[in-house]
Design a protein around this motif. Structure first.
Motif, PDB file in Angstrom:
ATOM      1  N   ARG A  70      51.955 -33.112 -44.968  1.00 28.02           N
ATOM      2  CA  ARG A  70      50.922 -32.611 -45.860  1.00 28.02           C
ATOM      3  C   ARG A  70      51.537 -31.763 -46.955  1.00 28.02           C
ATOM      4  O   ARG A  70      51.159 -31.877 -48.125  1.00 28.02           O
ATOM      5  N   CYS A  71      52.500 -30.931 -46.600  1.00 27.92           N
ATOM      6  CA  CYS A  71      53.151 -30.082 -47.595  1.00 27.92           C
ATOM      7  C   CYS A  71      53.839 -30.924 -48.660  1.00 27.92           C
ATOM      8  O   CYS A  71      53.789 -30.605 -49.840  1.00 27.92           O
ATOM      9  N   GLY A  72      54.468 -32.020 -48.236  1.00 27.22           N
ATOM     10  CA  GLY A  72      55.134 -32.911 -49.183  1.00 27.22           C
ATOM     11  C   GLY A  72      54.148 -33.563 -50.131  1.00 27.22           C
ATOM     12  O   GLY A  72      54.392 -33.661 -51.339  1.00 27.22           O
ATOM     13  N   VAL A  99      51.108 -32.407 -50.929  1.00 24.15           N
ATOM     14  CA  VAL A  99      50.547 -31.355 -51.778  1.00 24.15           C
ATOM     15  C   VAL A  99      51.527 -31.003 -52.889  1.00 24.15           C
ATOM     16  O   VAL A  99      51.149 -30.915 -54.065  1.00 24.15           O
ATOM     17  N   ARG A 100      52.791 -30.800 -52.539  1.00 18.75           N
ATOM     18  CA  ARG A 100      53.803 -30.483 -53.566  1.00 18.75           C
ATOM     19  C   ARG A 100      53.910 -31.602 -54.594  1.00 18.75           C
ATOM     20  O   ARG A 100      53.978 -31.336 -55.797  1.00 18.75           O
ATOM     21  N   LEU A 101      53.919 -32.837 -54.137  1.00 14.51           N
ATOM     22  CA  LEU A 101      54.019 -33.982 -55.042  1.00 14.51           C
ATOM     23  C   LEU A 101      52.852 -33.995 -56.021  1.00 14.51           C
ATOM     24  O   LEU A 101      53.044 -34.135 -57.236  1.00 14.51           O
ATOM     25  N   ARG A 120      50.804 -31.556 -56.891  1.00 14.28           N
ATOM     26  CA  ARG A 120      50.843 -30.389 -57.785  1.00 14.28           C
ATOM     27  C   ARG A 120      51.922 -30.547 -58.841  1.00 14.28           C
ATOM     28  O   ARG A 120      51.718 -30.173 -59.999  1.00 14.28           O
ATOM     29  N   ARG A 121      53.060 -31.089 -58.456  1.00 16.37           N
ATOM     30  CA  ARG A 121      54.156 -31.303 -59.405  1.00 16.37           C
ATOM     31  C   ARG A 121      53.725 -32.259 -60.521  1.00 16.37           C
ATOM     32  O   ARG A 121      54.196 -32.165 -61.647  1.00 16.37           O
ATOM     33  N   HIS A 122      52.793 -33.150 -60.220  1.00 16.55           N
ATOM     34  CA  HIS A 122      52.313 -34.105 -61.217  1.00 16.55           C
ATOM     35  C   HIS A 122      51.007 -33.664 -61.870  1.00 16.55           C
ATOM     36  O   HIS A 122      50.289 -34.457 -62.477  1.00 16.55           O
ATOM     37  N   ARG A 170      45.266 -30.427 -59.412  1.00 16.36           N
ATOM     38  CA  ARG A 170      44.795 -29.197 -58.788  1.00 16.36           C
ATOM     39  C   ARG A 170      44.415 -29.562 -57.356  1.00 16.36           C
ATOM     40  O   ARG A 170      43.565 -30.429 -57.147  1.00 16.36           O
TER      41      ARG A 170
END
Length: 159
Positions: free
Chosen positions: A3-5, A7-9, A11-13, A16
Motif C-alpha cells: 500500500r505504501c508503494g 500511495v507513494r507512486l 502521489r509522485r505522479h 491527491r
C-alpha cells in the motif's frame, strides 16, 4: 508495504491520496465529497471491501465513482464477486506499479468525466426550471409588452 508503494507512486505522479484503514470513514468522506476514484482492498477490518464497493455503487452520491480493487486474492471467483458488487477494475497483489498507475489514471479520468456530467446535468436542470418559471410568470407580461409594441391599447390594458 505494498500500500505504501502504491500511495507513494500515485502521489509522485500528482494524485491527491487519502488513506483509510477501515471502510466506514472512507465511505463517509466519499459521500460528502465524491472522489474521482476509490482504490480498495477486499480484506479490510470491519466492513469488507466487497461491502464497501457495493455501498458506493448503491449510493446516488457515489454510484458513478470508479472503484479499483486491489487484492491478494486474485482467483476467478474473487474477481467475479468484486465485479458483481460494482468494481470497475481489479488488480491482484503483488501489483505491477505501472499497471496500478495506468488503471488509476484511466479510472480517475472516467470519474472526473462522470462528475463533470453530473454537474452539467444539474446546471441544465436548474436552467430549465428557471426558464419554465420565467415562462409561467413572464408570459402575461410579454403579451402586454407585445400589445403595446403593436399599438393595441385594449389588449395592453388587460392584465
Amino acid at each position: 508495504a505494498a500500500r505504501c508503494g502504491v500511495v507513494r507512486l500515485l502521489r509522485r505522479h500528482g494524485a491527491r491520496v487519502t488513506v483509510f484503514d477501515r471502510a466506514e470513514p472512507a465511505l463517509l468522506m466519499a459521500r460528502s465529497a465524491p472522489p474521482h476514484l476509490v482504490v480498495i482492498d477486499l480484506d479490510l477490518p470491519g466492513m469488507t471491501g466487497f461491502e464497501a464497493a457495493e455501498a458506493l455503487k448503491d449510493d446516488r452520491a457515489t454510484d458513478d465513482v470508479p472503484v479499483l480493487v486491489l487484492s491478494r486474492r486474485g482467483d476467478s471467483r474473487t474477481r467475479t464477486a468484486a465485479f458483481a458488487v460494482g468494481a470497475d477494475a481489479f488488480l491482484a497483489k503483488p501489483c505491477v506499479l505501472d499497471e496500478v498507475l495506468a488503471a488509476t489514471w484511466s479510472l480517475a479520468r472516467r470519474g472526473r468525466a462522470a462528475r463533470d456530467r453530473r454537474a452539467l446535468s444539474a446546471m441544465l436542470s436548474e436552467a430549465l426550471a428557471s426558464s419554465r418559471r420565467w415562462e409561467a410568470h413572464g408570459s402575461r407580461a410579454l403579451s402586454r409588452e407585445s400589445a403595446i409594441a403593436d399599438g393595441d391599447q385594449d389588449r395592453a390594458r388587460v392584465r
